[in-house]
Motif scaffolding. Structure first.
Motif, PDB file in Angstrom:
ATOM      1  N   PHE A 100       0.842  -1.194   0.000  1.00 38.08           N
ATOM      2  CA  PHE A 100       0.000   0.000   0.000  1.00 38.08           C
ATOM      3  C   PHE A 100       0.877   1.244   0.000  1.00 38.08           C
ATOM      4  O   PHE A 100       2.060   1.217   0.388  1.00 38.08           O
ATOM      5  CB  PHE A 100      -0.944   0.012   1.209  1.00 38.08           C
ATOM      6  CG  PHE A 100      -0.263   0.229   2.539  1.00 38.08           C
ATOM      7  CD1 PHE A 100      -0.076   1.512   3.049  1.00 38.08           C
ATOM      8  CD2 PHE A 100       0.166  -0.850   3.291  1.00 38.08           C
ATOM      9  CE1 PHE A 100       0.536   1.709   4.273  1.00 38.08           C
ATOM     10  CE2 PHE A 100       0.772  -0.661   4.513  1.00 38.08           C
ATOM     11  CZ  PHE A 100       0.959   0.626   5.010  1.00 38.08           C
ATOM     12  N   PRO A 141      -3.697   0.370   6.232  1.00 40.75           N
ATOM     13  CA  PRO A 141      -4.996  -0.143   5.798  1.00 40.75           C
ATOM     14  C   PRO A 141      -5.794  -0.816   6.911  1.00 40.75           C
ATOM     15  O   PRO A 141      -7.009  -0.941   6.803  1.00 40.75           O
ATOM     16  CB  PRO A 141      -4.628  -1.161   4.709  1.00 40.75           C
ATOM     17  CG  PRO A 141      -3.281  -0.761   4.249  1.00 40.75           C
ATOM     18  CD  PRO A 141      -2.587  -0.210   5.458  1.00 40.75           C
ATOM     19  N   LYS A 180      -4.157   0.589  -1.832  1.00 42.72           N
ATOM     20  CA  LYS A 180      -3.609  -0.742  -1.535  1.00 42.72           C
ATOM     21  C   LYS A 180      -3.855  -1.693  -2.698  1.00 42.72           C
ATOM     22  O   LYS A 180      -4.727  -1.475  -3.535  1.00 42.72           O
ATOM     23  CB  LYS A 180      -4.249  -1.295  -0.245  1.00 42.72           C
ATOM     24  CG  LYS A 180      -5.752  -1.430  -0.309  1.00 42.72           C
ATOM     25  CD  LYS A 180      -6.303  -1.993   0.997  1.00 42.72           C
ATOM     26  CE  LYS A 180      -7.828  -2.148   0.895  1.00 42.72           C
ATOM     27  NZ  LYS A 180      -8.391  -2.770   2.113  1.00 42.72           N
TER      28      LYS A 180
END
Length: 384
Positions: A72, A163, A383
């Motif tokens: 990500f 994330p 991501k």
């Protein structure tokens, strides 16, 4: 140490019997005829919901030779205020960037490889956070790991990546008591044991090089400052599907002469039912120190976090998520030096598509030396 271990076992004895009570109640709510696939789905969110694990690279048919590549890219910037201790960047755009690359491969049905590289500070700082091999001796019951891995203490390590972190920054105890990203070199064994009354027991035990000191930014690199090793790990009970309580302990020498101990004791819980998630941790630490440097001292801190995700079945709107967290930290209980802090943080997460997350966080912090003040941050994550 005896005091810590006594507290550790008393707390876990209480937790264990509480789990039995809750498990009996939950057992009545589960239909015996429920499909096994549904029962497995209800139980399988710890810790796979939070981080990349070897289950993400299980081979399909003849796909064992394939490497799995994930990662990500995150851009973070303060809107108001700045807090270096919470690892937030300055207002310079490039310094707010973070690129994380994850590479894994299922070598055989039992052996797998995982690595993670973090690139920060405007692409000027590189850190190999994980680089290890996993081997399944008895399926999920007994596995071993060797290499460089996240030290098995507490649960915040599962959600520290952008994330998976529900807010922009991280809880204060995880960055002012435990090193922010505590990776270490060594070996460990871990697994999950199914028990009676629909409960499960989880364990992780490790022997590693250990820390070089008590400072919050003391993240072990590929070297060590003494011959002593650190022992520790975490045990947990999943009382019923969606509710888990655990405890962690770690102890090792941190000075060059192998004389000074640093130990950590922690307790944690996490509850997930539907779109609601609640989790929290308490961490205490004792540091041995020379009398001329102030003598031995204790540190502690805790946090509680609640989130609720509301899913949408609309184009460019996958979900909205609200987050509320309270945390508190005292890096030295014997003195008041301005490093104590209490904080309330509010957050809103928005995902227009599966691969993109936008976050906004506002926090109110009460520090001894600064009084009450507010900060806010925004973050964008892509991501894959």
């Amino acid at each position: 140490m005896k005091f810590y271990l006594t507290k550790f076992f008393i707390v876990h004895s209480f937790i264990f019997f509480a789990c039995i009570v809750y498990a009996e109640r939950d057992e009545k709510e589960v239909m015996p005829s429920a499909p096994l696939s549904l029962q497995k789905e209800r139980r399988s969110f710890f810790p796979q919901d939070f981080y990349f694990d070897v289950d993400a690279i299980l081979p399909e048919k003849d796909d064992e030779k394939k490497f799995e590549f994930h990662g990500f890219f995150a851009i973070t910037t303060p809107v108001k205020g700045r807090d270096d201790d919470s690892q937030q960047p300055s207002s310079k755009f490039l310094e707010g960037n973070e690129l994380v690359l994850w590479l894994g491969k299922r070598i055989t049905k039992k052996l797998s490889f995982v690595s993670e590289l973090e690139i920060e500070e405007g692409f000027n700082q590189f850190e190999l956070e994980t680089f290890h091999f996993n081997y399944e001796i008895v399926s999920d019951v007994l596995q071993i790991r060797a290499g460089r891995f996240l030290y098995p203490f507490g649960i915040e390590r599962f959600a520290e990546e952008g994330p998976f972190n529900k807010l922009v920054d991280r809880p204060l105890p995880s960055i002012r008591i435990i090193p922010g990203t505590y990776s270490d070199n060594g070996g460990m064994f871990f697994g999950t044991l199914p028990l009676f009354l629909n409960t499960r027991f989880k364990y992780e035990f490790a022997i590693t090089n250990g820390l070089k000191g008590p400072e919050p930014n003391d993240v072990q690199k590929l070297w060590d400052n003494n011959s002593s090793k650190t022992l520790g790990g975490r045990i947990a009970f999943e009382c019923f599907p969606g509710f888990e309580v655990g405890g962690s302990y770690s102890r090792g020498k941190y000075d060059e002469n192998n004389k000074r101990d640093i130990d950590f004791l922690g307790a944690d819980f996490q509850l997930k039912r539907g779109n609601l998630e609640i989790r929290g941790e308490y961490i205490t630490s004792r540091v041995e120190q020379k009398a001329e440097d102030g003598g031995n001292y204790h540190r502690n801190g805790y946090y509680v976090q609640t989130t609720y995700r509301y899913p949408f079945d609309l184009d460019y709107l996958k979900y909205l998520e609200g987050v509320l967290r309270f945390d508190s930290v005292d890096p030295n209980k014997d003195i008041t030096d301005g490093n104590e802090a209490d904080r309330i943080a509010f957050g809103i997460n928005y995902s227009p598509i599966k691969q993109v997350i936008f976050k906004f966080e506002y926090e109110v912090e009460n520090e001894a030396g600064e009084g009450i003040h507010g900060k806010s941050f925004v973050q964008a994550i892509v991501k894959w």
